[in-house]
Design a protein around this motif. Structure first.
Motif, PDB file in Angstrom:
ATOM      1  N   TRP A  58      38.631  42.260  36.750  1.00 31.09           N
ATOM      2  CA  TRP A  58      38.326  43.184  37.869  1.00 31.09           C
ATOM      3  C   TRP A  58      37.585  44.294  37.425  1.00 31.09           C
ATOM      4  CZ3 TRP A  58      38.690  42.068  43.149  1.00 31.09           C
ATOM      5  CH2 TRP A  58      39.776  41.025  43.232  1.00 31.09           C
ATOM      6  N   SER A  59      36.751  44.842  38.270  1.00 34.42           N
ATOM      7  CA  SER A  59      36.206  45.919  37.873  1.00 34.42           C
ATOM      8  C   SER A  59      37.305  47.338  38.203  1.00 34.42           C
ATOM      9  CB  SER A  59      34.971  46.195  38.791  1.00 34.42           C
ATOM     10  OG  SER A  59      35.289  46.290  40.227  1.00 34.42           O
ATOM     11  N   PRO A  60      36.849  48.295  37.692  1.00 34.29           N
ATOM     12  CA  PRO A  60      38.021  49.401  37.826  1.00 34.29           C
ATOM     13  C   PRO A  60      38.165  49.946  39.208  1.00 34.29           C
ATOM     14  CG  PRO A  60      36.278  50.105  35.930  1.00 34.29           C
ATOM     15  CD  PRO A  60      35.840  48.593  36.794  1.00 34.29           C
ATOM     16  N   ASP A  61      37.318  49.843  40.015  1.00 32.31           N
ATOM     17  CA  ASP A  61      37.382  50.156  41.661  1.00 32.31           C
ATOM     18  C   ASP A  61      37.818  49.083  42.263  1.00 32.31           C
ATOM     19  OD1 ASP A  61      35.325  48.258  41.897  1.00 32.31           O
ATOM     20  OD2 ASP A  61      33.873  49.916  42.689  1.00 32.31           O
ATOM     21  N   GLY A  62      38.313  47.815  41.765  1.00 34.79           N
ATOM     22  CA  GLY A  62      38.656  46.539  42.209  1.00 34.79           C
ATOM     23  C   GLY A  62      37.864  46.006  43.386  1.00 34.79           C
ATOM     24  N   LYS A  63      36.539  46.141  43.296  1.00 26.97           N
ATOM     25  CA  LYS A  63      35.659  45.486  44.491  1.00 26.97           C
ATOM     26  C   LYS A  63      34.925  44.359  43.828  1.00 26.97           C
ATOM     27  CE  LYS A  63      34.724  50.005  46.755  1.00 26.97           C
ATOM     28  NZ  LYS A  63      33.615  50.904  47.184  1.00 26.97           N
ATOM     29  N   GLN A  64      34.955  44.453  42.639  1.00 28.29           N
ATOM     30  CA  GLN A  64      34.106  43.020  41.644  1.00 28.29           C
ATOM     31  C   GLN A  64      34.810  42.349  40.876  1.00 28.29           C
ATOM     32  OE1 GLN A  64      30.495  45.230  40.570  1.00 28.29           O
ATOM     33  NE2 GLN A  64      29.289  43.749  41.529  1.00 28.29           N
ATOM     34  N   LEU A  65      34.630  41.253  40.635  1.00 28.49           N
ATOM     35  CA  LEU A  65      35.012  40.327  39.461  1.00 28.49           C
ATOM     36  C   LEU A  65      34.007  40.192  38.640  1.00 28.49           C
ATOM     37  CD1 LEU A  65      37.759  37.550  40.688  1.00 28.49           C
ATOM     38  CD2 LEU A  65      38.124  39.380  38.969  1.00 28.49           C
ATOM     39  N   ALA A  66      34.187  40.134  37.299  1.00 30.94           N
ATOM     40  CA  ALA A  66      33.288  39.680  36.264  1.00 30.94           C
ATOM     41  C   ALA A  66      33.856  38.356  36.068  1.00 30.94           C
ATOM     42  CB  ALA A  66      33.284  40.645  35.140  1.00 30.94           C
ATOM     43  N   ILE A  67      32.897  37.161  36.083  1.00 35.51           N
ATOM     44  CA  ILE A  67      33.490  35.917  35.604  1.00 35.51           C
ATOM     45  C   ILE A  67      32.550  35.319  34.633  1.00 35.51           C
ATOM     46  CG2 ILE A  67      33.865  33.577  36.652  1.00 35.51           C
ATOM     47  CD1 ILE A  67      34.045  35.191  39.634  1.00 35.51           C
ATOM     48  N   THR A  68      33.101  34.760  33.820  1.00 29.92           N
ATOM     49  CA  THR A  68      32.146  34.058  32.370  1.00 29.92           C
ATOM     50  C   THR A  68      31.784  32.507  33.146  1.00 29.92           C
ATOM     51  OG1 THR A  68      34.108  32.963  31.496  1.00 29.92           O
ATOM     52  CG2 THR A  68      33.540  35.163  30.663  1.00 29.92           C
ATOM     53  N   SER A  69      30.456  32.181  32.681  1.00 27.31           N
ATOM     54  CA  SER A  69      30.229  30.824  33.056  1.00 27.31           C
ATOM     55  C   SER A  69      29.776  30.237  31.706  1.00 27.31           C
ATOM     56  CB  SER A  69      29.199  30.916  34.288  1.00 27.31           C
ATOM     57  OG  SER A  69      28.707  29.833  34.597  1.00 27.31           O
ATOM     58  N   ASP A  70      28.666  29.217  31.995  1.00 31.78           N
ATOM     59  CA  ASP A  70      28.363  28.516  30.713  1.00 31.78           C
ATOM     60  C   ASP A  70      27.429  29.320  29.940  1.00 31.78           C
ATOM     61  OD1 ASP A  70      28.788  26.462  29.398  1.00 31.78           O
ATOM     62  OD2 ASP A  70      27.240  25.187  30.437  1.00 31.78           O
ATOM     63  N   TYR A  71      27.451  29.111  28.419  1.00 31.51           N
ATOM     64  CA  TYR A  71      26.521  29.766  27.640  1.00 31.51           C
ATOM     65  C   TYR A  71      26.148  30.906  27.896  1.00 31.51           C
ATOM     66  CZ  TYR A  71      25.900  24.682  26.930  1.00 31.51           C
ATOM     67  OH  TYR A  71      26.259  23.207  26.212  1.00 31.51           O
ATOM     68  N   GLY A  72      27.199  31.812  27.940  1.00 28.72           N
ATOM     69  CA  GLY A  72      27.010  33.314  27.985  1.00 28.72           C
ATOM     70  C   GLY A  72      26.638  34.039  29.461  1.00 28.72           C
ATOM     71  N   HIS A  73      26.400  33.338  30.432  1.00 33.12           N
ATOM     72  CA  HIS A  73      26.294  33.569  31.708  1.00 33.12           C
ATOM     73  C   HIS A  73      27.604  34.573  32.246  1.00 33.12           C
ATOM     74  CE1 HIS A  73      22.315  31.676  32.712  1.00 33.12           C
ATOM     75  NE2 HIS A  73      22.816  30.770  31.614  1.00 33.12           N
ATOM     76  N   ILE A  74      27.260  35.469  32.792  1.00 34.17           N
ATOM     77  CA  ILE A  74      28.063  36.096  33.663  1.00 34.17           C
ATOM     78  C   ILE A  74      27.636  36.425  35.130  1.00 34.17           C
ATOM     79  CG2 ILE A  74      29.748  38.294  33.789  1.00 34.17           C
ATOM     80  CD1 ILE A  74      28.983  38.746  30.768  1.00 34.17           C
ATOM     81  N   VAL A  75      28.880  36.137  35.949  1.00 34.94           N
ATOM     82  CA  VAL A  75      28.560  36.148  37.401  1.00 34.94           C
ATOM     83  C   VAL A  75      29.383  37.633  37.715  1.00 34.94           C
ATOM     84  CG1 VAL A  75      28.877  35.488  39.804  1.00 34.94           C
ATOM     85  CG2 VAL A  75      28.253  33.898  38.000  1.00 34.94           C
ATOM     86  N   LEU A  76      28.743  38.598  38.426  1.00 35.87           N
ATOM     87  CA  LEU A  76      29.425  39.569  39.135  1.00 35.87           C
ATOM     88  C   LEU A  76      29.667  39.218  40.706  1.00 35.87           C
ATOM     89  CD1 LEU A  76      27.903  42.887  37.614  1.00 35.87           C
ATOM     90  CD2 LEU A  76      29.774  41.439  36.883  1.00 35.87           C
ATOM     91  N   TRP A  77      30.789  38.937  40.910  1.00 40.55           N
ATOM     92  CA  TRP A  77      31.313  38.426  42.246  1.00 40.55           C
ATOM     93  C   TRP A  77      31.877  39.373  43.184  1.00 40.55           C
ATOM     94  CZ3 TRP A  77      35.934  35.317  43.898  1.00 40.55           C
ATOM     95  CH2 TRP A  77      35.912  35.061  45.155  1.00 40.55           C
ATOM     96  N   SER A  78      31.386  39.836  44.175  1.00 35.71           N
ATOM     97  CA  SER A  78      32.249  40.655  45.341  1.00 35.71           C
ATOM     98  C   SER A  78      32.928  40.066  46.384  1.00 35.71           C
ATOM     99  CB  SER A  78      31.202  41.772  45.933  1.00 35.71           C
ATOM    100  OG  SER A  78      30.585  42.569  45.047  1.00 35.71           O
ATOM    101  N   PRO A  79      34.447  39.512  46.133  1.00 34.74           N
ATOM    102  CA  PRO A  79      34.834  38.761  47.007  1.00 34.74           C
ATOM    103  C   PRO A  79      34.970  39.229  48.685  1.00 34.74           C
ATOM    104  CG  PRO A  79      36.613  39.497  45.445  1.00 34.74           C
ATOM    105  CD  PRO A  79      35.180  40.094  44.994  1.00 34.74           C
TER     106      PRO A  79
END
Length: 282
Positions: free
Chosen positions: A174-195
Motif C-alpha cells: 500500500w502507498s503511505p496515503d492508503g490510496k494505491q497499491l503497488a503490485i508486482t507483475s511478470d518480468y519486473g513490471h509493476i502496476v499501480l492500482w487505485s482500487p
C-alpha cells in the motif's frame, strides 16, 4: 517504524530463531511478521497455529490455535495490522498445490478469528494492510488481488485480475496515503492500482527480473523494487526508473528521510544505499 522493522533483528532465515523457539514448534515456511512497535513477532506452525513472542521478555507470550479446515500441513503468510489489533493469516496447503487457500483475520486481544474462503484464482502469496488498518490486500500466485474491508468482511470489496504474475506470485504494498497499491507483475513490471477509483498505471521494468520486495518512501514519491539482480528506484512524480545492480538482497525499506534505503542481505546484515537521484528534496 520502517527503520526499526528492518534493523531490529529482522528474522528472514529460520536459523535466526535459535534460542527463541523450541524444536517442537514445527514451524511452517512462514516468515515472521512484526508488531507495529517492533517488540513482538508472530510465526505460524505447520498446522496453522500462530505463536507470538515478546522481545522484552524473550518468551512466547501468546498462542492462537488454528480453527479452520482442512487440518493439513500449511504454509502460512502473516501480516500484522498497523494499529496492532489484528493478524491476517493466509494459508496454503504444503501438500496439495491445487489448494486455493483460506484467510483468517484474527483479533490479537482475544484470539477470535473469522475464516473466509478466498475465491482467488490460485494460492495466497502476499498480504498487506492499508495504513489505517481497515483494508487488507491479498495477492495470489496467478496475479489476482482482492481487497477485504475489515468493517464488512463477508466478501472482497475490490478485485483486480492480471494475466501476468511473477515467479512467486503478486507482491503487494500500500502507498503511505492508503490510496494505491503497488503490485508486482511478470518480468519486473509493476502496476499501480487505485482500487477506490479503479485506475491503474503500468511501470515498465528497467531490468526484467522477478521482483521479491517493494517499498514506498514515506512521502509517496518514490518506490524501490527489489529484483534478482538489483534494485529499481522509481521517481513516481516523473515516472522515471533508475536501476542499481545488487545481488543476494532479501529485503529493502526506506529510511524516514526518503533519501536512502536500508537493504538486508542473505546473512541478515544491513546497510544503506542512497537514492540514485538524491537531492535535498525530502
Amino acid at each position: 517504524m520502517l527503520l526499526s522493522e528492518s534493523t531490529m533483528k529482522v528474522v528472514t532465515q529460520r536459523n535466526d530463531l535459535k534460542g527463541w523457539i523450541s524444536q517442537g514448534d514445527h514451524l511452517s515456511q512462514s516468515k515472521p511478521t512484526w508488531s507495529p512497535e517492533s517488540s513482538r513477532f508472530a510465526l505460524a506452525d505447520s498446522m496453522g497455529n500462530i505463536h507470538i513472542w515478546d522481545l522484552n521478555h524473550r518468551d512466547r507470550s501468546q498462542t492462537i490455535p488454528y480453527t479452520g479446515t482442512p487440518a493439513m500441513p500449511l504454509i502460512s503468510y502473516l501480516a500484522w495490522s498497523p494499529d496492532g489489533k489484528y493478524l491476517a493469516h493466509g494459508q496454503v496447503s504444503a501438500q496439495d498445490q491445487s489448494y486455493s487457500g483460506r484467510l483468517q483475520i484474527i483479533e490479537i486481544t482475544n484470539g477470535n478469528s473469522s475464516e473466509q474462503y478466498m475465491g482467488l484464482h490460485g494460492r495466497v502469496t502476499s498480504l498487506d494492510w492499508s495504513p489505517d488498518s481497515r483494508y487488507l490486500a491479498v495477492g495470489s500466485n496467478e496475479g489476482d488481488v482482492q481487497i477485504w474491508d475489515n468493517k464488512a468482511p463477508d466478501k472482497p470489496r475490490y478485485t483486480y485480475s492480471s494475466d501476468k504474475s511473477g515467479r512467486d506470485g503478486a507482491k503487494l504494498r500500500w502507498s503511505p496515503d492508503g490510496k494505491q497499491l503497488a503490485i508486482t507483475s511478470d518480468y519486473g513490471h509493476i502496476v499501480l492500482w487505485s482500487p477506490f477509483t479503479n485506475k491503474r498505471a503500468d511501470l515498465e521494468p528497467k531490468s526484467p527480473s522477478s521482483l521479491s520486495d517493494l517499498a514506498w518512501s514515506s512521502n509517496g514519491k518514490y518506490l524501490a523494487a527489489l529484483g534478482d539482480d538489483g534494485i529499481t528506484f522509481w521517481d513516481l512524480v516523473h515516472s522515471t526508473p533508475t536501476f542499481v545492480p545488487y545481488v543476494n538482497i532479501l529485503a529493502v525499506r526506506w529510511q524516514d528521510d526518503n533519501r536512502q534505503v536500508i537493504i538486508v542481505d542473505q546473512y541478515n546484515n544491513t546497510s544503506t544505499l542512497a537514492r540514485p537521484d538524491d537531492s535535498s528534496e525530502k
